[in-house]
Design a protein around this motif. Sequence first.
Motif, PDB file in Angstrom:
ATOM      1  N   GLY A  42       0.761  -1.235   0.000  1.00 23.72           N
ATOM      2  CA  GLY A  42       0.000   0.000   0.000  1.00 23.72           C
ATOM      3  C   GLY A  42       0.793   1.286   0.000  1.00 23.72           C
ATOM      4  O   GLY A  42       0.363   2.281   0.563  1.00 23.72           O
ATOM      5  N   ILE A  86     -17.073   0.307   0.202  1.00 24.21           N
ATOM      6  CA  ILE A  86     -15.637   0.533   0.018  1.00 24.21           C
ATOM      7  C   ILE A  86     -15.350   1.767  -0.830  1.00 24.21           C
ATOM      8  O   ILE A  86     -14.195   2.103  -1.071  1.00 24.21           O
ATOM      9  CB  ILE A  86     -14.944  -0.704  -0.612  1.00 24.21           C
ATOM     10  CG1 ILE A  86     -15.549  -1.042  -1.985  1.00 24.21           C
ATOM     11  CG2 ILE A  86     -15.022  -1.894   0.340  1.00 24.21           C
ATOM     12  CD1 ILE A  86     -14.828  -2.143  -2.740  1.00 24.21           C
ATOM     13  N   CYS A  89     -12.797   4.410   0.344  1.00 28.28           N
ATOM     14  CA  CYS A  89     -11.413   3.991   0.595  1.00 28.28           C
ATOM     15  C   CYS A  89     -10.497   4.632  -0.446  1.00 28.28           C
ATOM     16  O   CYS A  89     -10.812   4.661  -1.632  1.00 28.28           O
ATOM     17  CB  CYS A  89     -11.294   2.477   0.536  1.00 28.28           C
ATOM     18  SG  CYS A  89     -12.218   1.623   1.819  1.00 28.28           S
ATOM     19  N   SER A  91      -7.141   3.850  -1.131  1.00 29.46           N
ATOM     20  CA  SER A  91      -6.094   3.041  -1.759  1.00 29.46           C
ATOM     21  C   SER A  91      -6.553   1.592  -1.861  1.00 29.46           C
ATOM     22  O   SER A  91      -7.514   1.178  -1.206  1.00 29.46           O
ATOM     23  CB  SER A  91      -4.804   3.096  -0.937  1.00 29.46           C
ATOM     24  OG  SER A  91      -4.973   2.390   0.285  1.00 29.46           O
ATOM     25  N   LYS A  93      -4.998  -0.920  -0.697  1.00 26.94           N
ATOM     26  CA  LYS A  93      -4.796  -1.527   0.628  1.00 26.94           C
ATOM     27  C   LYS A  93      -5.975  -1.232   1.540  1.00 26.94           C
ATOM     28  O   LYS A  93      -6.460  -2.112   2.244  1.00 26.94           O
ATOM     29  CB  LYS A  93      -3.498  -1.044   1.253  1.00 26.94           C
ATOM     30  CG  LYS A  93      -3.243  -1.668   2.628  1.00 26.94           C
ATOM     31  CD  LYS A  93      -1.836  -1.468   3.082  1.00 26.94           C
ATOM     32  CE  LYS A  93      -1.537  -2.041   4.446  1.00 26.94           C
ATOM     33  NZ  LYS A  93      -2.168  -3.286   4.794  1.00 26.94           N
ATOM     34  N   GLU A  94      -6.453   0.003   1.517  1.00 28.45           N
ATOM     35  CA  GLU A  94      -7.616   0.355   2.333  1.00 28.45           C
ATOM     36  C   GLU A  94      -8.855  -0.434   1.906  1.00 28.45           C
ATOM     37  O   GLU A  94      -9.627  -0.900   2.757  1.00 28.45           O
ATOM     38  CB  GLU A  94      -7.911   1.853   2.242  1.00 28.45           C
ATOM     39  CG  GLU A  94      -6.917   2.721   2.964  1.00 28.45           C
ATOM     40  CD  GLU A  94      -7.213   4.208   2.775  1.00 28.45           C
ATOM     41  OE1 GLU A  94      -8.375   4.567   2.509  1.00 28.45           O
ATOM     42  OE2 GLU A  94      -6.267   5.002   2.886  1.00 28.45           O
ATOM     43  N   VAL A  95      -9.053  -0.582   0.602  1.00 25.05           N
ATOM     44  CA  VAL A  95     -10.185  -1.353   0.088  1.00 25.05           C
ATOM     45  C   VAL A  95     -10.091  -2.787   0.591  1.00 25.05           C
ATOM     46  O   VAL A  95     -11.047  -3.348   1.128  1.00 25.05           O
ATOM     47  CB  VAL A  95     -10.222  -1.331  -1.459  1.00 25.05           C
ATOM     48  CG1 VAL A  95     -11.242  -2.328  -1.992  1.00 25.05           C
ATOM     49  CG2 VAL A  95     -10.524   0.063  -1.970  1.00 25.05           C
ATOM     50  N   TRP A  96      -8.921  -3.384   0.431  1.00 28.24           N
ATOM     51  CA  TRP A  96      -8.725  -4.785   0.823  1.00 28.24           C
ATOM     52  C   TRP A  96      -8.911  -4.951   2.327  1.00 28.24           C
ATOM     53  O   TRP A  96      -9.576  -5.889   2.770  1.00 28.24           O
ATOM     54  CB  TRP A  96      -7.339  -5.256   0.400  1.00 28.24           C
ATOM     55  CG  TRP A  96      -7.188  -6.731   0.539  1.00 28.24           C
ATOM     56  CD1 TRP A  96      -6.533  -7.410   1.521  1.00 28.24           C
ATOM     57  CD2 TRP A  96      -7.719  -7.721  -0.335  1.00 28.24           C
ATOM     58  NE1 TRP A  96      -6.626  -8.748   1.312  1.00 28.24           N
ATOM     59  CE2 TRP A  96      -7.348  -8.971   0.175  1.00 28.24           C
ATOM     60  CE3 TRP A  96      -8.474  -7.658  -1.498  1.00 28.24           C
ATOM     61  CZ2 TRP A  96      -7.710 -10.170  -0.440  1.00 28.24           C
ATOM     62  CZ3 TRP A  96      -8.829  -8.850  -2.112  1.00 28.24           C
ATOM     63  CH2 TRP A  96      -8.443 -10.089  -1.578  1.00 28.24           C
ATOM     64  N   ASP A  97      -8.342  -4.047   3.110  1.00 28.76           N
ATOM     65  CA  ASP A  97      -8.475  -4.130   4.563  1.00 28.76           C
ATOM     66  C   ASP A  97      -9.929  -3.982   5.001  1.00 28.76           C
ATOM     67  O   ASP A  97     -10.380  -4.665   5.927  1.00 28.76           O
ATOM     68  CB  ASP A  97      -7.598  -3.080   5.255  1.00 28.76           C
ATOM     69  CG  ASP A  97      -6.112  -3.384   5.135  1.00 28.76           C
ATOM     70  OD1 ASP A  97      -5.748  -4.521   4.748  1.00 28.76           O
ATOM     71  OD2 ASP A  97      -5.304  -2.480   5.421  1.00 28.76           O
ATOM     72  N   LYS A  98     -10.680  -3.108   4.345  1.00 32.71           N
ATOM     73  CA  LYS A  98     -12.097  -2.916   4.661  1.00 32.71           C
ATOM     74  C   LYS A  98     -12.893  -4.178   4.355  1.00 32.71           C
ATOM     75  O   LYS A  98     -13.734  -4.609   5.157  1.00 32.71           O
ATOM     76  CB  LYS A  98     -12.652  -1.722   3.873  1.00 32.71           C
ATOM     77  CG  LYS A  98     -14.104  -1.460   4.077  1.00 32.71           C
ATOM     78  CD  LYS A  98     -14.350  -0.839   5.417  1.00 32.71           C
ATOM     79  CE  LYS A  98     -15.818  -0.405   5.517  1.00 32.71           C
ATOM     80  NZ  LYS A  98     -16.158   0.087   6.817  1.00 32.71           N
ATOM     81  N   GLU A 101     -11.985  -6.770   6.995  1.00 31.67           N
ATOM     82  CA  GLU A 101     -12.600  -6.427   8.279  1.00 31.67           C
ATOM     83  C   GLU A 101     -14.094  -6.742   8.279  1.00 31.67           C
ATOM     84  O   GLU A 101     -14.633  -7.263   9.249  1.00 31.67           O
ATOM     85  CB  GLU A 101     -12.388  -4.934   8.546  1.00 31.67           C
ATOM     86  CG  GLU A 101     -13.099  -4.397   9.763  1.00 31.67           C
ATOM     87  CD  GLU A 101     -12.971  -2.878   9.825  1.00 31.67           C
ATOM     88  OE1 GLU A 101     -14.014  -2.211   9.944  1.00 31.67           O
ATOM     89  OE2 GLU A 101     -11.838  -2.359   9.729  1.00 31.67           O
TER      90      GLU A 101
END
Length: 107
Positions: A42, A86, A89, A91, A93-98, A101
Amino acid sequence: MASSSYSAPPPLVFSGENYPNLSVKMQAYLKVYDLWDVVEIGKDPAPLSDNPTLAQIKQHSEERAKKFKAPFCIHFAVSDVIFTKILACGSAKEVWDKLKEEYQRVF
């Protein structure tokens, strides 16, 4: 590096069920296009050095474009309902982490 002549089929649309399958399939899909590092790490590529060569400029441009390509791939692999979750978000990485989660269930 991924071959530019290979065209992977688009991933199936994730509707919120069976996140483990989405995770495996999307990782494989993004790795085919050399985009997984953008999701996993990310961060942006290092800035160009002074007086870069044309090859270095091209490489840097390709690396920078990945930060837009990776979330694009994920956006089109989720349903509209999930996309709205999403959308904000910034980035890949933020999309994937969301997604992780929200949908990864720990038993």
